[in-house]
Design an enzyme around this catalytic site. Structure first.
Site, mmCIF file in Angstrom:
data_model
loop_
_atom_site.group_PDB
_atom_site.id
_atom_site.type_symbol
_atom_site.label_atom_id
_atom_site.label_comp_id
_atom_site.label_asym_id
_atom_site.label_seq_id
_atom_site.Cartn_x
_atom_site.Cartn_y
_atom_site.Cartn_z
ATOM 1 N N ASP A 128 -37.601 13.990 19.790
ATOM 2 C CA ASP A 128 -36.331 14.233 20.473
ATOM 3 C C ASP A 128 -36.194 15.928 20.344
ATOM 4 O O ASP A 128 -37.053 16.550 20.096
ATOM 5 C CB ASP A 128 -34.855 13.801 19.472
ATOM 6 C CG ASP A 128 -34.777 14.483 18.265
ATOM 7 O OD1 ASP A 128 -35.573 15.452 17.828
ATOM 8 O OD2 ASP A 128 -33.694 14.629 17.859
HETATM 9 N N1 LIG Z 1 -20.829 17.833 19.329
HETATM 10 C C1 LIG Z 1 -20.813 17.184 20.770
HETATM 11 N N2 LIG Z 1 -19.661 17.039 21.404
HETATM 12 C C2 LIG Z 1 -19.591 16.836 22.611
HETATM 13 N N3 LIG Z 1 -20.775 16.332 23.412
HETATM 14 C C3 LIG Z 1 -21.880 16.559 22.914
HETATM 15 C C4 LIG Z 1 -22.026 16.786 21.391
HETATM 16 N N4 LIG Z 1 -23.249 16.878 20.926
HETATM 17 C C5 LIG Z 1 -24.011 16.481 22.102
HETATM 18 N N5 LIG Z 1 -23.214 16.210 23.270
HETATM 19 C C6 LIG Z 1 -23.302 15.718 24.507
HETATM 20 O O1 LIG Z 1 -23.793 14.465 24.145
HETATM 21 C C7 LIG Z 1 -25.155 14.217 24.958
HETATM 22 C C8 LIG Z 1 -25.911 13.378 23.962
HETATM 23 O O2 LIG Z 1 -26.023 13.777 22.692
HETATM 24 P P1 LIG Z 1 -27.188 13.154 21.674
HETATM 25 O O3 LIG Z 1 -26.768 13.872 20.462
HETATM 26 O O4 LIG Z 1 -27.179 11.542 21.796
HETATM 27 O O5 LIG Z 1 -28.264 13.836 22.312
HETATM 28 P P2 LIG Z 1 -29.182 14.700 21.374
HETATM 29 O O6 LIG Z 1 -29.639 13.712 20.225
HETATM 30 O O7 LIG Z 1 -28.531 15.826 21.119
HETATM 31 O O8 LIG Z 1 -30.478 14.862 22.098
HETATM 32 P P3 LIG Z 1 -31.527 15.913 21.499
HETATM 33 O O9 LIG Z 1 -31.211 15.943 20.032
HETATM 34 O O10 LIG Z 1 -32.799 15.166 21.792
HETATM 35 O O11 LIG Z 1 -31.550 17.031 22.160
HETATM 36 C C9 LIG Z 1 -25.523 15.534 25.004
HETATM 37 O O12 LIG Z 1 -26.562 15.859 26.099
HETATM 38 C C10 LIG Z 1 -24.438 16.717 25.205
HETATM 39 O O13 LIG Z 1 -24.447 16.794 26.622
#
Ligand SMILES: Nc1ncnc2c1ncn2[C@@H]1O[C@H](COP(=O)(O)OP(=O)(O)OP(=O)(O)O)[C@@H](O)[C@H]1O
Length: 931
Positions: free
Chosen positions: A507
């Site tokens: 990831d």
């Molecule tokens: N704390 C948060 N608040 C609002 N939106 C968020 C937050 N963290 C992530 N996002 C948004 O949600 C999307 C999906 O987040 P998710 O955590 O599923 O991906 P991720 O695990 O962060 O991906 P990776 O770790 O591979 O970069 C992100 O691309 C971002 O745009």
């Protein structure tokens, strides 16, 4: 395991069913990973005698055969019978592993509904007979009890008390001693206790392994043939390997035992009295108090009934973010169903669940005065939160985790299958050789003793007896080398699998890039025709908007107001120095009544309000804890936060009209300071309180909060609840919503007309350069009461929003990323990045870290027509740097006039919606070509 959805398999309803009508067999779907086919068996004295005789007359060979093949043992010793009459149960899992387990009978003396509450909800109460005895069997630390009502064995891991319909019922209907005693016999001790085999059993298992027996037989054969040195060498290898395996097994078991064993003292409610007891005594239905400081880890799975907690669930999820827990509402408690839903993988249930083994960060008792009034005999002077035990021992989520380590899925790797096939072919060849040489030896008239030795010798030459032993030694060396690098292995065959890895998936955030993304800056929307970029403009109304320039620091966005006299009528200086027009702390006026640049009493840019409130940060012992992205975002604002009101007596009294968290700019004093300070006594101050929040959910890709503006005048807190009675014109009756999340999802929840025209262009610009972009949106809620706000559903809050702007974060590679990717490239291990981030950001990061070559062309999918759920949707694959260059839809090769180098070196990045479409509608051929 990432996100809460990763933990624990989802159970299916209808888990135990009959395979046929004959009452002999039953199918049990334990979870997604384990299905059991069970049948009743009965032993007789005659069959046992036959078994013993066969073992004796074959010199133990029959015993060995039965040991290696349970089906033969079962057929010799037992015969099929109904589950009701059985004294053994034959269990076969979906991998064909068979075991024969004895059925145990214990005294019970309670009603059947106590152990099988579900099966008595719909039947006549007269059928709820007293069970004098209970019959059960254990399998992999699961317990299955015989239900005379259904004539089937039913597991106890999904047990839910039929009294758990409301919190008050749980408080008022407590178990008596006899019920607790019966529950102890059903659920056992509240301990994840791994049963260790004795050293003797471990050694016997090792020595009676088919390969070891074959080695010993070979050694005896070679010794008879005067091959002493060779036999000695093989004996040495075999013994060494057995000792190494034995020691490794012991070490693993001890490590697992240390990991799983936990007990502590807890305060339990027994017979209406709170008493300290060992946590091993806990049974489902017990109430226990979680006191601050006295309990560090939860000893069982429980639901929170009063108070609130912050916990660290990294032990289950791997994510060390603090997680908030709140008291379970009656309707959720009544709908508790472990068969249908595993709480650990249910976002709505897990927020009331306290999981065994997870760490307690903070406990608050809730509204003690109110609770004491409601349940005087239970709450009394309790200072902690109260929880209800729902699962204990191996039935907890921690227990399932330990179980999955103890019983990993059997290897079905081709490597092992081929290795056994190879040995099988050699055995057949040696068998043929044995027959051929037997014929020749007899023809030559050689004596029988020599014939047997020579012929058997041939088998030991073809099938190398020392092969497994040498492999085991090799694996032991590998395990000890891995241990030195901090890698622990509980299952030795996995070392070989490690060597066969040819693809590695990462990831992004926190793995390849740093966890805490620094804020590069913010860009918010401003009216199109406005000459000035005014962050204080109230709402990006439906008039056309554009993006402001990038603001990289809070100082450029928000200046501390300076008290000046004669503010009214003074001209508004150009940005950034319009702060000084404020009087006192909060009054700020424009000289143009038609275009008020600021809102009186609330001079904070909305995007900053969003950044200050829309997060899940907690304050524990004065430190901020939460998602690193949230922390960096909040730190950017420089605002102060107050979350735990326990130390602020003044704030505690008002509890900010229902707010769970308040934030304010650094120059606004805390509420208690306000009320106690004469200097500020008559001033008006504002701060923001979060009255409702919807946590970040990975698949929604956003989070939201409902916020109220608080205004303190003298010692009076003014908020919504004061609106009607107050004549103060500066009161803000509306609640406001702030949402932040992935820019891609904003399109579906915002009013598109509030997007600047260049929304996609700007988004593309930043993502293409590797930045993580978070979009922020806003809306005012209709005037409503606090109680109605707290009942709001997520769908109604996160809709019809006005776009506010972008927060742009930097994605910095971790120092170790580049070298690791280089090593993997050298080892020809393919790498894949799986991320929730924007596809362009991910491509930029993968180029930067060397996951794809900088010069490689990368193609991404775009829906030319239709959407991911429509079969006739059309996807085109376009080059990220040049959208004119496309992939041929049939060959998936770059189209047009393309140089051979380009043709050879291109990559594809797939987005979630395109992947979804391919999963459902693409042909196998296309699927194969893409992946
Ligand atoms: N704390 C948060 N608040 C609002 N939106 C968020 C937050 N963290 C992530 N996002 C948004 O949600 C999307 C999906 O987040 P998710 O955590 O599923 O991906 P991720 O695990 O962060 O991906 P990776 O770790 O591979 O970069 C992100 O691309 C971002 O745009």
């Amino acid at each position: 395991m990432t996100s809460r959805a990763g933990i624990g398999p989802r159970r299916q309803p209808q888990q135990f069913m009959r395979l046929s009508d004959n009452l002999y067999e039953q199918e049990v779907i334990v979870d997604d990973d384990l299905t059991l086919y069970t049948s009743g068996r009965k032993s007789t004295g005659l069959r046992s005698a036959i078994y013993i005789i066969l073992c004796v007359i074959t010199g133990g060979i029959y015993y060995l055969i039965c040991r290696w093949n349970t089906a033969i043992e079962m057929k010799t010793k037992t015969f099929p019978c109904s589950l009701a009459d059985a004294d053994y149960i034959c269990i076969k899992n979906q991998w064909g592993e068979i075991s024969l387990n004895r059925i145990t009978k214990i005294d019970f003396g309670m009603k059947a509904s106590m152990i099988f509450p579900r099966s008595f909800t719909e039947v006549d109460a007269s059928q709820d007979i007293i069970l004098d005895h209970l019959r059960f069997y254990d399998y992999r630390y699961f317990k299955f009890f015989f239900n005379p009502n259904t004539e089937m064995f039913e597991p106890n891991y999904a047990w839910v008390d039929s009294n758990w319909t409301s919190v008050s019922r749980v408080f008022l209907e407590q178990d008596d001693d006899q019920e607790i005693h019966s529950k102890r016999s059903i659920f056992g001790k509240n301990q994840v206790e791994i049963q260790e085999k004795s050293n003797f059993r471990l050694l016997v298992d090792e020595v009676l392994h088919p390969f070891f027996v074959f080695q010993i037989a070979s050694i005896i054969l070679w010794s008879l043939d005067d091959y002493y040195y060779y036999a000695g060498a093989i004996l040495f290898i075999s013994v060494t390997s057995s000792i190494a395996t034995f020691l490794e097994t012991k070490r693993n078991i001890n490590r697992m035992k240390d990991l799983s064993r936990f007990s502590c003292h807890v305060r339990l409610l027994r017979n209406g009295v709170w008493v300290y007891m060992n946590s091993e005594e806990m049974v489902p239905g017990d109430l226990f108090e979680i006191e601050s400081g006295s309990l560090n880890l939860f000893p069982c799975d429980a639901v929170l009934l009063t108070g609130d907690c912050i916990v660290n669930e990294s032990m289950l999820t791997g994510e060390s973010l603090p997680v908030s827990k709140s008291p379970i509402p009656d309707q959720e408690l009544a709908s508790l169903d472990f068969e249908a839903e595993e709480p650990a993988s249910s976002p709505h249930m897990s927020k009331y669940f306290l999981f065994s083994g997870t760490k307690i960060i903070r406990i608050r008792p809730g509204n003690q005065a109110e609770l004491s009034k409601k349940y005087p005999s239970i709450i009394g002077s309790r200072k902690g939160a109260i929880a209800l035990v729902v699962r204990t021992g191996f039935n907890t989520t921690k227990g399932s985790l330990i179980r999955s380590m103890l019983f990993p899925r059997p290897n079905t790797f081709k490597f092992y299958r081929d290795a056994f096939r190879f040995i099988g072919v050699l055995a057949v060849i040696s068998g043929l050789g044995f027959l051929g040489s037997l014929y020749n030896f007899i023809k030559l008239g050689i004596n029988w003793e020599t014939i047997i030795i020579r012929a058997l010798d041939l088998i030991t030459i073809a099938v190398p007896p020392a092969l497994p032993a040498t492999m085991a030694i090799g694996t032991s060396f590998a395990i000890s080398r891995l241990r030195k690098s901090g890698i622990f292995c509980t299952s030795p065959p996995r070392v070989n699998i490690g060597g066969k890895i040819n693809i590695m998936c990462f990831d992004k955030t926190g793995t390849l890039t740093e966890e805490g993304l620094d804020v590069l800056g913010v860009r918010f929307t401003v009216p199109n025709e406005s000459r000035f970029e005014n962050p204080y403009h109230e709402i990006p109304s439906l008039q056309p908007v554009r993006f402001s320039r990038m603001y990289r620091t809070i100082e450029t966005l928000m200046t501390k107001p300076v008290p000046i006299s004669g503010a009214l009528g003074s001209t508004v200086p150009e940005y950034p120095s319009f702060g000084p027009t404020m009087s006192g702390v909060s009054i700020m006026h424009s000289n143009d009544p038609n275009n008020p640049v600021v809102e009186p009493d609330f001079p904070y840019p909305l995007i900053i309000c969003a950044m200050a409130t829309c997060h899940s940060i907690k304050v524990v012992g004065g430190d901020l804890m939460g998602d690193p992205l949230d922390l960096k975002m909040f730190q950017f604002t420089n605002w102060n936060i107050e979350e735990d009101f326990s130390s602020n007596v003044a704030a505690k009294k008002t509890v900010r009209n229902g707010a769970t968290l308040t934030v304010r700019p650094p120059w606004v004093p805390a509420y208690d300071t306000v009320t106690s300070s004469k200097n500020f006594g008559t001033e008006t101050f504002t701060e923001l309180g979060v009255v409702k929040s919807f946590e970040f959910v990975s698949n929604l890709r956003r989070q939201s909060v409902v916020v109220q503006r608080f205004k303190y005048s003298g010692s009076t807190a003014v908020g919504n609840s004061f609106t009607e009675s107050s004549s103060d014109p500066g009161i803000y009756p509306e609640y406001e919503v702030f949402v932040k999340g992935a820019p891609e999802v904003m399109q579906s929840i915002c009013d598109i007309s509030t997007f600047p025209k260049d929304y996609n262009e700007q988004l593309r610009y930043y993502t293409h350069h590797g930045y993580r972009v978070i979009a922020v949106a806003y809306k005012k809620l209709e005037s409503m009461s606090l109680a109605s706000v707290q009942k709001l559903k997520r769908q109604s809050v996160e809709t019809g929003l006005l776009f506010l702007g972008f927060i742009i974060f930097e994605n910095k590679l971790k120092p170790g990323t580049f070298p690791v990717i280089k090593t993997l490239n050298k080892a020809a291990i393919r790498q894949v990045m799986c991320t929730g981030d924007n596809v362009l950001t991910s491509i930029s990061v993968s180029r930067e870290c060397g996951l794809v070559k900088k010069s490689s062309r990368i193609f991404i999918p775009r829906f030319e027509s239709g959407q991911s759920h429509e079969e006739d949707a059309r996807i085109v694959w376009e080059d990220v740097d040049d959208s004119n260059l496309k992939l041929d839809p049939v060959t998936f090769k770059p189209n047009g006039d393309v140089s051979p180098e380009r043709l050879a070196d291109y990559q594809m990045a797939i987005t979630g919606d395109a992947f979804q479409w391919m999963l459902e509608f693409a042909s196998d051929e296309i699927f194969e070509k893409v992946f």
